[in-house]
Write a protein that holds these residues in place. Structure first.
Motif, PDB file in Angstrom:
ATOM      1  N   GLY A 137       0.791  -1.176   0.055  1.00  0.00           N
ATOM      2  CA  GLY A 137       0.009   0.059  -0.128  1.00  0.00           C
ATOM      3  C   GLY A 137       0.719   1.360   0.044  1.00  0.00           C
ATOM      4  N   GLU A 138       0.086   2.510   0.199  1.00  0.00           N
ATOM      5  CA  GLU A 138       0.567   3.625  -0.010  1.00  0.00           C
ATOM      6  C   GLU A 138       0.166   4.476   1.225  1.00  0.00           C
ATOM      7  N   LEU A 139       1.206   5.434   1.413  1.00  0.00           N
ATOM      8  CA  LEU A 139       0.708   6.688   2.602  1.00  0.00           C
ATOM      9  C   LEU A 139       1.213   7.980   2.071  1.00  0.00           C
ATOM     10  N   SER A 140       0.169   8.967   2.179  1.00  0.00           N
ATOM     11  CA  SER A 140       0.660  10.329   1.508  1.00  0.00           C
ATOM     12  C   SER A 140       1.279  11.112   2.772  1.00  0.00           C
ATOM     13  N   CYS A 141       0.968  10.768   4.066  1.00  0.00           N
ATOM     14  CA  CYS A 141       1.622  11.561   5.111  1.00  0.00           C
ATOM     15  C   CYS A 141       2.857  10.930   5.453  1.00  0.00           C
ATOM     16  N   LEU A 142       3.944  11.775   5.301  1.00  0.00           N
ATOM     17  CA  LEU A 142       5.455  11.331   5.563  1.00  0.00           C
ATOM     18  C   LEU A 142       5.614  11.003   6.946  1.00  0.00           C
ATOM     19  N   GLU A 143       4.991  12.179   7.788  1.00  0.00           N
ATOM     20  CA  GLU A 143       5.552  11.764   8.988  1.00  0.00           C
ATOM     21  C   GLU A 143       4.961  10.197   9.703  1.00  0.00           C
ATOM     22  N   THR A 144       3.745  10.017   9.413  1.00  0.00           N
ATOM     23  CA  THR A 144       3.112   8.662   9.773  1.00  0.00           C
ATOM     24  C   THR A 144       3.854   7.878   9.168  1.00  0.00           C
ATOM     25  N   LEU A 145       4.512   7.820   7.984  1.00  0.00           N
ATOM     26  CA  LEU A 145       5.178   6.632   7.345  1.00  0.00           C
ATOM     27  C   LEU A 145       6.576   6.513   7.959  1.00  0.00           C
ATOM     28  N   LEU A 146       7.094   7.662   8.367  1.00  0.00           N
ATOM     29  CA  LEU A 146       8.445   7.647   9.168  1.00  0.00           C
ATOM     30  C   LEU A 146       8.212   7.018  10.370  1.00  0.00           C
ATOM     31  N   ASP A 147       7.260   7.158  11.027  1.00  0.00           N
ATOM     32  CA  ASP A 147       6.611   6.693  12.274  1.00  0.00           C
ATOM     33  C   ASP A 147       6.846   5.109  12.237  1.00  0.00           C
ATOM     34  N   LEU A 148       5.939   4.805  11.126  1.00  0.00           N
ATOM     35  CA  LEU A 148       5.678   3.191  11.037  1.00  0.00           C
ATOM     36  C   LEU A 148       6.998   2.556  10.837  1.00  0.00           C
ATOM     37  N   ILE A 149       7.872   3.305  10.064  1.00  0.00           N
ATOM     38  CA  ILE A 149       9.313   2.572   9.715  1.00  0.00           C
ATOM     39  C   ILE A 149      10.195   2.613  11.157  1.00  0.00           C
ATOM     40  N   ALA A 150      10.127   3.640  11.773  1.00  0.00           N
ATOM     41  CA  ALA A 150      10.683   3.516  13.055  1.00  0.00           C
ATOM     42  C   ALA A 150      10.399   2.586  14.210  1.00  0.00           C
ATOM     43  N   ARG A 151       9.122   2.137  13.872  1.00  0.00           N
ATOM     44  CA  ARG A 151       8.325   1.050  14.715  1.00  0.00           C
ATOM     45  C   ARG A 151       8.648  -0.326  14.357  1.00  0.00           C
ATOM     46  N   GLN A 152       9.393  -0.355  13.055  1.00  0.00           N
ATOM     47  CA  GLN A 152       9.568  -1.705  12.507  1.00  0.00           C
ATOM     48  C   GLN A 152       8.601  -2.218  11.732  1.00  0.00           C
ATOM     49  N   HIS A 153       7.505  -1.331  11.397  1.00  0.00           N
ATOM     50  CA  HIS A 153       6.268  -1.935  10.709  1.00  0.00           C
ATOM     51  C   HIS A 153       6.479  -2.212   9.288  1.00  0.00           C
ATOM     52  N   CYS A 154       7.367  -1.356   8.584  1.00  0.00           N
ATOM     53  CA  CYS A 154       7.431  -1.395   7.251  1.00  0.00           C
ATOM     54  C   CYS A 154       8.872  -0.790   6.897  1.00  0.00           C
ATOM     55  N   ILE A 155       9.070  -0.747   5.570  1.00  0.00           N
ATOM     56  CA  ILE A 155      10.453  -0.119   5.010  1.00  0.00           C
ATOM     57  C   ILE A 155       9.698   0.920   3.914  1.00  0.00           C
ATOM     58  N   SER A 156      10.484   1.888   3.438  1.00  0.00           N
ATOM     59  CA  SER A 156       9.893   2.471   2.302  1.00  0.00           C
ATOM     60  C   SER A 156      11.060   3.069   1.543  1.00  0.00           C
ATOM     61  N   ILE A 157      10.943   3.717   0.543  1.00  0.00           N
ATOM     62  CA  ILE A 157      11.991   4.429  -0.580  1.00  0.00           C
ATOM     63  C   ILE A 157      11.515   5.956  -0.687  1.00  0.00           C
ATOM     64  N   LEU A 158      12.580   6.486  -0.323  1.00  0.00           N
ATOM     65  CA  LEU A 158      12.096   8.102  -0.099  1.00  0.00           C
ATOM     66  C   LEU A 158      13.325   8.993  -0.581  1.00  0.00           C
ATOM     67  N   PRO A 159      13.217  10.114  -1.013  1.00  0.00           N
ATOM     68  CA  PRO A 159      14.200  11.177  -1.406  1.00  0.00           C
ATOM     69  C   PRO A 159      15.086  11.097  -0.073  1.00  0.00           C
ATOM     70  N   SER A 160      16.203  11.371  -0.095  1.00  0.00           N
ATOM     71  CA  SER A 160      17.118  11.443   1.028  1.00  0.00           C
ATOM     72  C   SER A 160      17.140  12.679   1.855  1.00  0.00           C
ATOM     73  N   ALA A 161      16.529  13.645   1.039  1.00  0.00           N
ATOM     74  CA  ALA A 161      16.572  14.938   1.919  1.00  0.00           C
ATOM     75  C   ALA A 161      15.463  14.837   2.820  1.00  0.00           C
ATOM     76  N   LEU A 162      14.581  14.071   2.920  1.00  0.00           N
ATOM     77  CA  LEU A 162      13.538  13.904   3.715  1.00  0.00           C
ATOM     78  C   LEU A 162      13.904  13.275   4.827  1.00  0.00           C
ATOM     79  N   LEU A 163      14.937  12.774   4.934  1.00  0.00           N
ATOM     80  CA  LEU A 163      15.583  11.981   6.455  1.00  0.00           C
ATOM     81  C   LEU A 163      16.220  13.084   7.165  1.00  0.00           C
ATOM     82  N   ASN A 164      16.524  14.227   6.832  1.00  0.00           N
ATOM     83  CA  ASN A 164      17.185  15.156   7.716  1.00  0.00           C
ATOM     84  C   ASN A 164      16.281  15.462   8.867  1.00  0.00           C
ATOM     85  N   GLY A 165      16.697  15.115  10.117  1.00  0.00           N
ATOM     86  CA  GLY A 165      16.156  15.334  11.407  1.00  0.00           C
ATOM     87  C   GLY A 165      15.454  14.019  11.925  1.00  0.00           C
ATOM     88  N   HIS A 166      15.833  12.899  11.160  1.00  0.00           N
ATOM     89  CA  HIS A 166      14.961  11.741  11.689  1.00  0.00           C
ATOM     90  C   HIS A 166      16.124  10.782  11.677  1.00  0.00           C
TER      91      HIS A 166
END
Length: 206
Positions: A128-157
């Motif tokens: 599936g897909e998520l449009s909310c970046l913050e929600t997606l990063l939170d799910l990734i941090a909680r080990q629920h999934c992986i994603s593919i993102l532009p590297s600039a969006l990881l600043n601060g995370h």
């Protein structure tokens, strides 16, 4: 200098220097009135410029035709994003793609990203897909999934997640598009010059 300038942007603000530019314009050109609108269209076009609803577009690079020019662009590359591991050695892309659920970030450019992944014969367990970046990063941090993102969006995370290179480089280009400089108002020209200023990166949270 005074005037009104309308910007439509179809990216995440962290992918551009828009935030830095707005701060600069507020300090140095307080009489320029800015209308900044974020569009959610998956396949943005030049229609707002053609209909004169916008003076400047910020969008993934596209075919411009003869009446509009790219005044500036930002380039980035996509990375696989996974939870920060306790292990010392980062797992490879192949390991992660075979064992983890992939949730896409829904954004203008995601179809092109998936086409390039398919061309490179990269297979992911797509859930599936998520449009909310913050929600997606939170799910990734909680080990629920992986994603593919532009590297600039990881600043601060980077305390919560880490990036893993893709098997091949997939670039992301964001363009600042408007009419030729000779046809722009002084205010619009000043805004474009401000957009060329380097972006200020988010402070890393530790």
């Amino acid at each position: 200098m005074s005037g009104s300038v309308t910007i439509h942007y179809y990216t995440h603000i962290q992918e551009t220097s828009l935030g830095t530019s707005l701060d600069f314009l507020a300090r140095h050109y307080p009489d320029i009135h800015l209308n900044v609108l974020h569009g959610s269209e998956q396949n943005p076009s030049l229609e707002p410029l053609i209909k004169e609803a916008a003076d400047i577009l910020i969008l993934p690079s596209t075919v411009l035709g003869e009446h509009y020019v790219e005044h500036h662009h930002w380039s980035d590359h996509y990375v696989l994003v996974t939870a920060k591991g306790k292990h010392t050695q980062t797992r490879t892309f192949t390991e992660l793609s075979q064992t983890s659920r992939y949730v896409a970030w829904r954004h203008p450019g995601v179809d092109r990203l998936h086409q390039q992944l398919a061309s490179a014969q990269v297979r992911l367990s797509h859930r599936g897909e998520l449009s909310c970046l913050e929600t997606l990063l939170d799910l990734i941090a909680r080990q629920h999934c992986i994603s593919i993102l532009p590297s600039a969006l990881l600043n601060g995370h980077l305390r919560e997640v880490e990036q893993v290179p893709l098997p091949g480089t997939i670039m992301r280009h964001i363009s600042v598009v408007a009419r030729p400089t000779s046809l722009l108002s002084n205010a619009a020209s000043a805004v474009i010059q401000a957009l060329k200023k380097p972006r200020v990166l988010a402070v890393q949270r530790y």
